[in-house]
Design a protein around this motif. Structure first.
Motif, PDB file in Angstrom:
ATOM      1  N   GLY A 252     -14.311  36.231 -11.779  1.00  0.00           N
ATOM      2  CA  GLY A 252     -14.599  35.994 -13.184  1.00  0.00           C
ATOM      3  C   GLY A 252     -16.075  35.792 -13.474  1.00  0.00           C
ATOM      4  O   GLY A 252     -16.495  35.890 -14.621  1.00  0.00           O
ATOM      5  N   ASP A 253     -16.888  35.509 -12.456  1.00  0.00           N
ATOM      6  CA  ASP A 253     -18.321  35.330 -12.658  1.00  0.00           C
ATOM      7  C   ASP A 253     -18.991  36.660 -12.957  1.00  0.00           C
ATOM      8  O   ASP A 253     -18.537  37.719 -12.512  1.00  0.00           O
ATOM      9  N   THR A 254     -20.084  36.604 -13.713  1.00  0.00           N
ATOM     10  CA  THR A 254     -20.872  37.795 -14.009  1.00  0.00           C
ATOM     11  C   THR A 254     -22.168  37.717 -13.226  1.00  0.00           C
ATOM     12  O   THR A 254     -22.842  36.691 -13.218  1.00  0.00           O
TER      13      THR A 254
ATOM     14  N   ILE B 104     -17.247  39.899 -11.132  1.00  0.00           N
ATOM     15  CA  ILE B 104     -16.547  39.777  -9.853  1.00  0.00           C
ATOM     16  C   ILE B 104     -15.047  39.755 -10.134  1.00  0.00           C
ATOM     17  O   ILE B 104     -14.560  38.894 -10.865  1.00  0.00           O
ATOM     18  N   ILE B 105     -14.336  40.721  -9.560  1.00  0.00           N
ATOM     19  CA  ILE B 105     -12.880  40.782  -9.715  1.00  0.00           C
ATOM     20  C   ILE B 105     -12.226  39.851  -8.698  1.00  0.00           C
ATOM     21  O   ILE B 105     -11.354  39.058  -9.031  1.00  0.00           O
ATOM     22  N   ALA B 106     -12.655  39.964  -7.423  1.00  0.00           N
ATOM     23  CA  ALA B 106     -12.042  39.154  -6.370  1.00  0.00           C
ATOM     24  C   ALA B 106     -12.940  39.116  -5.145  1.00  0.00           C
ATOM     25  O   ALA B 106     -13.786  39.996  -4.948  1.00  0.00           O
ATOM     26  N   GLN B 107     -12.735  38.083  -4.329  1.00  0.00           N
ATOM     27  CA  GLN B 107     -13.339  38.001  -3.005  1.00  0.00           C
ATOM     28  C   GLN B 107     -12.207  38.294  -2.022  1.00  0.00           C
ATOM     29  O   GLN B 107     -11.178  37.643  -2.060  1.00  0.00           O
ATOM     30  N   ALA B 108     -12.389  39.288  -1.158  1.00  0.00           N
ATOM     31  CA  ALA B 108     -11.303  39.705  -0.281  1.00  0.00           C
ATOM     32  C   ALA B 108     -11.848  40.126   1.078  1.00  0.00           C
ATOM     33  O   ALA B 108     -13.052  40.079   1.312  1.00  0.00           O
TER      34      ALA B 108
ATOM     35  N   LEU C  39     -15.113  42.541  -4.700  1.00  0.00           N
ATOM     36  CA  LEU C  39     -14.733  43.630  -5.597  1.00  0.00           C
ATOM     37  C   LEU C  39     -15.423  43.405  -6.932  1.00  0.00           C
ATOM     38  O   LEU C  39     -15.305  42.337  -7.535  1.00  0.00           O
ATOM     39  N   LEU C  40     -16.155  44.428  -7.399  1.00  0.00           N
ATOM     40  CA  LEU C  40     -16.922  44.328  -8.631  1.00  0.00           C
ATOM     41  C   LEU C  40     -16.448  45.343  -9.657  1.00  0.00           C
ATOM     42  O   LEU C  40     -16.075  46.463  -9.302  1.00  0.00           O
ATOM     43  N   ARG C  41     -16.505  44.949 -10.935  1.00  0.00           N
ATOM     44  CA  ARG C  41     -16.306  45.875 -12.046  1.00  0.00           C
ATOM     45  C   ARG C  41     -17.630  45.943 -12.789  1.00  0.00           C
ATOM     46  O   ARG C  41     -18.129  44.937 -13.281  1.00  0.00           O
TER      47      ARG C  41
END
Length: 163
Positions: free
Chosen positions: A30-32, A59-63, A91-93
Motif C-alpha cells: 500500500g505504500d507509494t 507496493i502491491i506485496a512483499q513476497a 511486487l510493484l504497480r
C-alpha cells in the motif's frame, strides 16, 4: 509515456499501469515509492530528458520468488549437495510516469538541507579524529618493512659462512 528505470541492479521498461517484480525494497503493501534512477524516457518514437522524469509506484506485496535449486556433484567421489534459495522480492504497480513528480521532489531536498547543518557540524568534529589516526597507521607500515630487510641480509650472510 514509458521509462527505463534501474533498481536492484536490473533495468526495467515501465509505463503507467504496469506490474513488475523487483528486488526487495523497503516498505509495506500500500505504500507509494518513487523510483529515482531513470535511465531513459520517451513517448512513442521520441525520447525526452530522463533527468526530469520521475516514476512513482505502489507496493502491491512483499513476497518470495520461485525456488532456485543449487545442486553440486563430483562424480565418482560420493559428493552431492542440494540447496535451494528463494529471493525476497517486491511486487510493484507503476502509477505514474511523468514530469509532474519532479516539482514535488524539490521541496523535500530543501527540507533536508535545513536539517543538514546540524549533522555537518557533528561530522566535521569527527573528521579531524579520523585524519589524525591515518598518519599513525602509515608510520607503522613504514616501520614494518625496515625490520624485514635486515632479517633477509642476515640469512644471506649465514649461507656464505657455511661455504
Amino acid at each position: 509515456m514509458f521509462a527505463v528505470v534501474r533498481t536492484g541492479g536490473k533495468q526495467y521498461r515501465v509505463a503507467a499501469g504496469d506490474k513488475i517484480a523487483v528486488e526487495k525494497l523497503a516498505g509495506e503493501a500500500g505504500d507509494t515509492i518513487t523510483l529515482g534512477d531513470v535511465l531513459l524516457a520517451g513517448e512513442g518514437d521520441t525520447l525526452s530528458d530522463a533527468g526530469k522524469v520521475t516514476v512513482s509506484a505502489e507496493i502491491i506485496a512483499q513476497a518470495k520468488s520461485e525456488k532456485v535449486v543449487v545442486f553440486k556433484k563430483r562424480r565418482r567421489h560420493n559428493y552431492r549437495r542440494k540447496n535451494g534459495h528463494r529471493q525476497m522480492m517486491t511486487l510493484l504497480r507503476i502509477t505514474d510516469v511523468g514530469t509532474g513528480g519532479a516539482k514535488k521532489a524539490a521541496p523535500k531536498k530543501a527540507e533536508e538541507k535545513k536539517a543538514a547543518p546540524t549533522k555537518d557540524s557533528s561530522e566535521e568534529k569527527a573528521a579531524p579524529k579520523a585524519k589524525k589516526a591515518a598518519p599513525k597507521k602509515a608510520a607503522a607500515t613504514k616501520a614494518a618493512p625496515a625490520k624485514k630487510a635486515p632479517a633477509k641480509k642476515a640469512a644471506a650472510k649465514k649461507t656464505e659462512s657455511k661455504k
